[in-house]
Each structure stands twice: as C-alpha cells, then as structure tokens.
Design a protein around this motif. Structure first.
Motif, PDB file in Angstrom:
ATOM      1  N   UNK A   1     -44.490  41.922  60.967  1.00 31.83           N
ATOM      2  CA  UNK A   1     -43.989  42.857  61.976  1.00 31.83           C
ATOM      3  C   UNK A   1     -44.185  42.334  63.397  1.00 31.83           C
ATOM      4  N   UNK A   2     -44.720  41.110  63.532  1.00 29.64           N
ATOM      5  CA  UNK A   2     -44.815  40.468  64.836  1.00 29.64           C
ATOM      6  C   UNK A   2     -44.715  38.959  64.651  1.00 29.64           C
ATOM      7  N   UNK A   3     -43.821  38.333  65.396  1.00 31.61           N
ATOM      8  CA  UNK A   3     -43.717  36.874  65.472  1.00 31.61           C
ATOM      9  C   UNK A   3     -43.836  36.488  66.939  1.00 31.61           C
ATOM     10  N   UNK A   4     -44.674  35.523  67.233  1.00 34.34           N
ATOM     11  CA  UNK A   4     -44.813  35.018  68.589  1.00 34.34           C
ATOM     12  C   UNK A   4     -44.591  33.513  68.587  1.00 34.34           C
ATOM     13  N   UNK A   5     -44.321  32.972  69.771  1.00 30.40           N
ATOM     14  CA  UNK A   5     -44.240  31.518  69.907  1.00 30.40           C
ATOM     15  C   UNK A   5     -44.584  31.161  71.340  1.00 30.40           C
ATOM     16  N   UNK A   6     -45.303  30.058  71.500  1.00 29.42           N
ATOM     17  CA  UNK A   6     -45.773  29.640  72.816  1.00 29.42           C
ATOM     18  C   UNK A   6     -45.417  28.171  73.059  1.00 29.42           C
ATOM     19  N   UNK A   7     -44.512  27.940  73.994  1.00 26.13           N
ATOM     20  CA  UNK A   7     -44.262  26.588  74.456  1.00 26.13           C
ATOM     21  C   UNK A   7     -43.575  25.659  73.490  1.00 26.13           C
ATOM     22  N   UNK A   8     -42.909  26.197  72.468  1.00 23.13           N
ATOM     23  CA  UNK A   8     -42.321  25.327  71.438  1.00 23.13           C
ATOM     24  C   UNK A   8     -40.819  25.127  71.593  1.00 23.13           C
ATOM     25  N   UNK A   9     -40.157  25.929  72.414  1.00 22.98           N
ATOM     26  CA  UNK A   9     -38.696  25.948  72.384  1.00 22.98           C
ATOM     27  C   UNK A   9     -38.053  24.693  72.962  1.00 22.98           C
ATOM     28  N   UNK A  10     -38.799  23.911  73.730  1.00 21.48           N
ATOM     29  CA  UNK A  10     -38.250  22.658  74.216  1.00 21.48           C
ATOM     30  C   UNK A  10     -37.972  21.655  73.122  1.00 21.48           C
ATOM     31  N   UNK A  11     -38.498  21.909  71.918  1.00 19.79           N
ATOM     32  CA  UNK A  11     -38.273  21.011  70.786  1.00 19.79           C
ATOM     33  C   UNK A  11     -37.015  21.366  69.997  1.00 19.79           C
ATOM     34  N   UNK A  12     -36.253  22.335  70.491  1.00 23.25           N
ATOM     35  CA  UNK A  12     -35.020  22.738  69.815  1.00 23.25           C
ATOM     36  C   UNK A  12     -33.852  22.566  70.777  1.00 23.25           C
ATOM     37  N   UNK A  13     -32.804  21.940  70.304  1.00 16.18           N
ATOM     38  CA  UNK A  13     -31.605  21.791  71.109  1.00 16.18           C
ATOM     39  C   UNK A  13     -30.890  23.137  71.211  1.00 16.18           C
ATOM     40  N   UNK A  14     -30.146  23.366  72.288  1.00 17.05           N
ATOM     41  CA  UNK A  14     -29.452  24.656  72.432  1.00 17.05           C
ATOM     42  C   UNK A  14     -28.613  25.046  71.226  1.00 17.05           C
ATOM     43  N   UNK A  15     -27.979  24.078  70.576  1.00 11.40           N
ATOM     44  CA  UNK A  15     -27.135  24.405  69.415  1.00 11.40           C
ATOM     45  C   UNK A  15     -27.953  24.866  68.204  1.00 11.40           C
ATOM     46  N   UNK A  16     -29.278  24.640  68.243  1.00 10.35           N
ATOM     47  CA  UNK A  16     -30.134  25.051  67.134  1.00 10.35           C
ATOM     48  C   UNK A  16     -30.657  26.475  67.285  1.00 10.35           C
ATOM     49  N   UNK A  17     -30.504  27.066  68.462  1.00  9.26           N
ATOM     50  CA  UNK A  17     -31.077  28.391  68.698  1.00  9.26           C
ATOM     51  C   UNK A  17     -30.508  29.471  67.782  1.00  9.26           C
ATOM     52  N   UNK A  18     -29.194  29.521  67.520  1.00 12.00           N
ATOM     53  CA  UNK A  18     -28.721  30.566  66.605  1.00 12.00           C
ATOM     54  C   UNK A  18     -29.405  30.526  65.243  1.00 12.00           C
ATOM     55  N   UNK A  19     -29.545  29.333  64.669  1.00  5.65           N
ATOM     56  CA  UNK A  19     -30.217  29.224  63.379  1.00  5.65           C
ATOM     57  C   UNK A  19     -31.686  29.568  63.462  1.00  5.65           C
ATOM     58  N   UNK A  20     -32.338  29.147  64.541  1.00  4.71           N
ATOM     59  CA  UNK A  20     -33.753  29.450  64.721  1.00  4.71           C
ATOM     60  C   UNK A  20     -33.983  30.948  64.818  1.00  4.71           C
ATOM     61  N   UNK A  21     -33.178  31.621  65.626  1.00  2.00           N
ATOM     62  CA  UNK A  21     -33.360  33.067  65.802  1.00  2.00           C
ATOM     63  C   UNK A  21     -32.981  33.828  64.535  1.00  2.00           C
ATOM     64  N   UNK A  22     -32.019  33.319  63.781  1.00  2.00           N
ATOM     65  CA  UNK A  22     -31.686  33.952  62.498  1.00  2.00           C
ATOM     66  C   UNK A  22     -32.861  33.849  61.532  1.00  2.00           C
ATOM     67  N   UNK A  23     -33.574  32.715  61.555  1.00  3.64           N
ATOM     68  CA  UNK A  23     -34.749  32.566  60.710  1.00  3.64           C
ATOM     69  C   UNK A  23     -35.833  33.571  61.098  1.00  3.64           C
ATOM     70  N   UNK A  24     -36.080  33.704  62.387  1.00  3.66           N
ATOM     71  CA  UNK A  24     -37.097  34.659  62.836  1.00  3.66           C
ATOM     72  C   UNK A  24     -36.697  36.071  62.429  1.00  3.66           C
ATOM     73  N   UNK A  25     -35.420  36.408  62.603  1.00  2.00           N
ATOM     74  CA  UNK A  25     -34.934  37.733  62.223  1.00  2.00           C
ATOM     75  C   UNK A  25     -35.200  37.995  60.748  1.00  2.00           C
ATOM     76  N   UNK A  26     -35.002  36.975  59.906  1.00  2.00           N
ATOM     77  CA  UNK A  26     -35.138  37.156  58.457  1.00  2.00           C
ATOM     78  C   UNK A  26     -36.581  37.349  58.016  1.00  2.00           C
ATOM     79  N   UNK A  27     -37.556  36.853  58.792  1.00  2.93           N
ATOM     80  CA  UNK A  27     -38.954  36.997  58.365  1.00  2.93           C
ATOM     81  C   UNK A  27     -39.599  38.253  58.925  1.00  2.93           C
ATOM     82  N   UNK A  28     -38.889  38.970  59.795  1.00  2.17           N
ATOM     83  CA  UNK A  28     -39.409  40.222  60.341  1.00  2.17           C
ATOM     84  C   UNK A  28     -38.980  41.411  59.488  1.00  2.17           C
ATOM     85  N   UNK A  29     -39.873  42.373  59.363  1.00  2.00           N
ATOM     86  CA  UNK A  29     -39.506  43.641  58.764  1.00  2.00           C
ATOM     87  C   UNK A  29     -38.679  44.440  59.774  1.00  2.00           C
ATOM     88  N   UNK A  30     -37.860  45.395  59.295  1.00  2.00           N
ATOM     89  CA  UNK A  30     -37.130  46.249  60.232  1.00  2.00           C
ATOM     90  C   UNK A  30     -38.096  46.903  61.234  1.00  2.00           C
TER      91      UNK A  30
END
Length: 250
Positions: free
Chosen positions: A123-152
């Motif tokens: 019910x909580x996902x956090x991240x600190x200082x990691x997003x520079x390791x992802x290219x802009x085109x990877x953000x949709x997939x990354x955020x979809x992954x986070x969405x899938x591991x969260x409960x409503x």
C-alpha cells in the motif's frame, strides 16, 4: 566532494565504464560515503509528509540501494518493508546496515524495477534518487509496474527537487554531467544510464496519469521556496484508484 572513506577517482572511472548493475556492485561498499546517497534531510522530510497519509501496512522501496529508504519506511509501515534493487552488491550492504530490532519485518529482493516480481502486495511504494537510471521512454512501463504492485488506494511517493536555474553553478554542473554521459554512451558499451536532467516533472505527471494514478503534489517546507514562491522540494503522491489502461491486473 568525497570524504576519505569514499571512492577514489580510479574506482569511479572503472564504475563509469561498467554497466549500471556492475558499476553499482563495485561502488556499493563506499556508496554511503558519496553524494549519490540520498541525504537524511530528504528521507526525513518525505517520511514526515507521508505520516498523515497512512497508516501503511506493507511498503516497498524501489531501487533501494544500500537501504536508507527502507530504514525510513520501517517507521511508517506496520507489517513489512521490502527493498528491491538489481545490484547484488548494494543489497549485500543493505542487509548488513539495516537490522531493525523491532517493528515491521524487512526483506530484500534482487530484481529489475521494470519487471517487478510482485502483484498488488503493497500500500506504499517509495523511491529515492533512482529515476536518472531510466530513459524517458521507459517511464510508462516503470509506472505501470508500480501500479501493478500497489493495492487499490495504495500510494507511490517520491521527492522531486526544483532544478537549479541557469545562473547557478549547479545548473551547468548537471548539464555538463549529462553531456559527458551522452558522449560516453555513444562511444562505449555497455551503456551507463545516469542522467540528472531527463526526469522532467511535467512529463512525469502526465505519465503517472496515463498509468492510472491520481496525483497530488505536496511542498516539503523544510527546503524553503525559490524567489518566485515555488517550493524548492515537493513530494509527488500518486494514488492508485483503478487499473491502468490495457492492464489485466485488478
């Protein structure tokens, strides 16, 4: 820039010429003595801002590194905290430095943030200082992954610092760093993805919305405001309300 316990120039050069994963394996023993580690001031400000949004049962620190974010989550989550990172070296350091005597259980998982081995577990996902390791085109997939591991109703939260203005030396330092990394990646393989100026808040907010999140921004008051009145630091709070478009996960 680095204390006596930090990495030497030669060690940093070897890291920079490695892949991201292997580079962090090499850096892990000295990572906490570099400026790349998220400052305690940021961790504490985020934890304080999250308190009224709880309570939280199970938390995940995405790209946890040596575990500083996991340590912060142990004061917010009542049942469990998980740190996930793809660097075995960073996780090894984290296991030794984060050993809470009581509170929630702590687990460490080696995995890629772009293919998380969980489903609706937090019910909580956090991240600190990691997003520079992802290219802009990877953000949709990354955020979809986070969405899938969260409960409503679960939340994805991370701090964003206002970029320095062109009149500040930090602006040119970050611009120069990104330019050097682009040249390095054009000439050398494997690539080392680390860009400070590729994670733009306007684009990020749009991608979070497309992933199925409702987003709110909270000023982190301990960092003050810029001359135009805008906060120097914000907490992005993205709440899962429904499945992402095209997702089969509930």
């Amino acid at each position: 820039m680095f204390g006596p316990e930090g990495p030497r120039l030669r060690e940093l050069a070897v890291q920079a010429l490695s892949s991201v994963e292997h580079g962090y394996d090499l850096l892990a023993p000295k990572f906490d003595h570099t400026p790349f580690r998220t400052p305690d001031q940021v961790l504490e400000a985020v934890a304080e801002a999250l308190v009224p949004l709880g309570p939280f049962e199970d938390g995940l620190d995405l790209c946890c590194g040596t575990g500083a974010g996991v340590e912060a989550l142990t004061g917010l989550c009542r049942r469990s905290v998980t740190g996930v990172d793809f660097s075995a070296g960073m996780l090894d350091v984290a296991r030794h430095r984060v050993r809470p005597a009581d509170g929630p259980g702590v687990a460490w998982v080696r995995g890629d943030a772009r293919a998380l081995p969980f489903r609706a577990a937090f019910d909580l996902v956090v991240s600190f200082g990691a997003f520079g390791h992802f290219l802009p085109r990877e953000l949709p997939g990354l955020f979809a992954q986070v969405h899938s591991v969260l409960r409503p109703g679960g939340r994805f939260a991370f701090p964003v610092l206002a970029p320095p203005r062109p009149a500040r030396p930090a602006f040119w330092a970050l611009l120069g760093f990104d330019a050097v990394m682009r040249v390095r990646n054009a000439l050398w393989r494997p690539p080392f993805v680390m860009y400070y100026r590729a994670f733009r808040l306007t684009d990020v907010l749009g991608e979070l919305g497309r992933a199925g999140f409702v987003v709110e921004l909270h000023a982190l008051p301990g960092f003050g405001r810029r001359g135009d009145g805008s906060p120097r630091a914000r907490l992005v709070e993205a709440r899962r309300t429904q499945p992402a478009a095209g997702s089969v996960n509930s």
